[in-house]
Design an enzyme around this catalytic site. Structure first.
Site, PDB file in Angstrom:
ATOM      1  N   ALA A 175      16.137  60.855   9.219  1.00 19.06           N
ATOM      2  CA  ALA A 175      15.521  60.293  10.419  1.00 19.06           C
ATOM      3  C   ALA A 175      15.601  58.773  10.473  1.00 19.06           C
ATOM      4  O   ALA A 175      15.678  58.187  11.550  1.00 19.06           O
ATOM      5  CB  ALA A 175      14.066  60.734  10.504  1.00 19.06           C
TER       6      ALA A 175
ATOM      7  N   THR B 221      16.121  55.813  13.829  1.00 22.75           N
ATOM      8  CA  THR B 221      14.954  55.077  14.354  1.00 22.75           C
ATOM      9  C   THR B 221      15.372  53.834  15.131  1.00 22.75           C
ATOM     10  O   THR B 221      14.715  53.465  16.103  1.00 22.75           O
ATOM     11  CB  THR B 221      13.987  54.691  13.227  1.00 22.75           C
TER      12      THR B 221
ATOM     13  N   GLN C  66      20.425  65.599   8.555  1.00 23.04           N
ATOM     14  CA  GLN C  66      19.207  66.338   8.892  1.00 23.04           C
ATOM     15  C   GLN C  66      18.858  66.165  10.366  1.00 23.04           C
ATOM     16  O   GLN C  66      18.055  66.932  10.906  1.00 23.04           O
ATOM     17  CB  GLN C  66      18.028  65.826   8.058  1.00 23.04           C
TER      18      GLN C  66
ATOM     19  N   HIS D 178      20.464  70.933  10.195  1.00 22.23           N
ATOM     20  CA  HIS D 178      19.316  71.572  10.849  1.00 22.23           C
ATOM     21  C   HIS D 178      19.584  71.897  12.312  1.00 22.23           C
ATOM     22  O   HIS D 178      18.649  72.163  13.072  1.00 22.23           O
ATOM     23  CB  HIS D 178      18.077  70.687  10.728  1.00 22.23           C
TER      24      HIS D 178
ATOM     25  N   CYS E 136      21.479  89.169  32.005  1.00 19.76           N
ATOM     26  CA  CYS E 136      20.526  89.057  30.890  1.00 19.76           C
ATOM     27  C   CYS E 136      19.251  88.347  31.337  1.00 19.76           C
ATOM     28  O   CYS E 136      18.234  88.968  31.595  1.00 19.76           O
ATOM     29  CB  CYS E 136      21.182  88.315  29.718  1.00 19.76           C
TER      30      CYS E 136
ATOM     31  N   SER F 133      13.689  60.497   3.216  1.00 24.26           N
ATOM     32  CA  SER F 133      12.715  60.509   2.119  1.00 24.26           C
ATOM     33  C   SER F 133      12.968  61.648   1.144  1.00 24.26           C
ATOM     34  O   SER F 133      12.268  61.758   0.131  1.00 24.26           O
ATOM     35  CB  SER F 133      11.298  60.607   2.681  1.00 24.26           C
TER      36      SER F 133
ATOM     37  N   ASN G 225      17.091  53.366   1.619  1.00 23.15           N
ATOM     38  CA  ASN G 225      15.933  53.913   2.329  1.00 23.15           C
ATOM     39  C   ASN G 225      14.818  52.878   2.322  1.00 23.15           C
ATOM     40  O   ASN G 225      14.689  52.107   1.370  1.00 23.15           O
ATOM     41  CB  ASN G 225      15.446  55.207   1.658  1.00 23.15           C
TER      42      ASN G 225
END
Length: 246
Positions: A23, A27, A103, A121, A154, A191, A216
């Site tokens: 993430a 940012t 991620q 993800h 559908c 993290s 980081n």
């Protein structure tokens, strides 16, 4: 020699690099960090309940309402890649084989033009019908409060193409194959709290025997794995690193 100098040398010496992103990479594009010390997930832990496969199955209408609020779906089209995404893409221009394992579900690595991306993800860009499998575009997701399948025979409520709580991770083996084919692993803006994603640095160092570096803002519980550690503002570090590498 500074840590940035050292990382620059590691990059210059490598031919294939796996880059793990979290993430903190997005940012600077205005997308909130959900899991940092002050992140949105810390505000209301019930988000994990609402963003679960179980809740979607139980109440898909309310799921979509909360999903769009949490991920700020209406704003997603306004976000643009930042200097970190561009730096990763530009490594390809100096003949590096770059594998991005992210991620993030915001699609910004694709927007920046990186070629080899594993969206670990999933992605906010699409949704799929759980009944017939039809894909629904981001425009359709925006069009309806509760998106439905565009297959006229559908019409079921679709499910976003992200990994919800309770879902299996389907891309871990693919991610490991990228690590295996690399001679350097770099972790940016995460993290490393989420499993099994956080097993990839350990796999790189212990199983594959390749060096690893991390940039980081905060320390992580896995920092001891990395031979090069830089803690500070990611955007500023990348700008400095870019001056060394290019």
């Amino acid at each position: 020699m500074t840590d940035v100098n050292r990382l620059a040398e590691m990059i210059q010496s490598a031919s294939a690099i796996t880059i793990l992103t979290g993430a903190g990479v997005s940012t600077a594009s205005g997308i909130p960090d959900f899991r940092s010390a002050n992140g949105l997930w810390m505000e209301d832990r019930s988000r994990e309940y609402y963003m679960s496969n179980r809740y979607f199955s139980k109440n898909p209408i309310d799921f979509w309402k909360k999903y769009k609020e949490i991920f700020r779906i209406k704003l997603l089209q306004n976000y643009e890649p930042n200097a970190v995404h561009t730096f990763i893409k530009d490594l390809e221009k100096i003949k590096k084989n770059i594998f991005v394992i992210t991620q993030n579900v915001d699609g910004l690595h694709k927007a920046a033009g990186s070629r080899e991306i594993i969206e670990y993800h999933g992605s906010l860009d699409t949704a799929s019908c759980p009944v017939c499998g039809t894909k629904v575009s981001f425009d359709q997701i925006l069009k309806e409060d509760v998106p439905h399948c565009i297959n006229v025979s559908c019409g079921s409520i679709v499910r976003p193409d992200i990994v919800l709580f309770g879902d299996p991770i389907l891309k871990h083996n693919e991610a490991e194959r990228c690590v295996q084919s690399s001679d350097l692993l770099i972790t940016l803006g995460t993290s490393l709290q989420v499993s099994p994603f956080n097993l990839l640095p350990e796999y790189a160092v212990y199983d594959c025997g390749i060096p690893a570096a991390i940039v980081n803002r905060e320390l992580t519980v896995m920092d001891s794995l990395f031979s090069c550690k830089i803690h500070g503002d990611l955007s500023e570090t990348i700008l400095e690193l870019g001056r060394e590498v290019f």
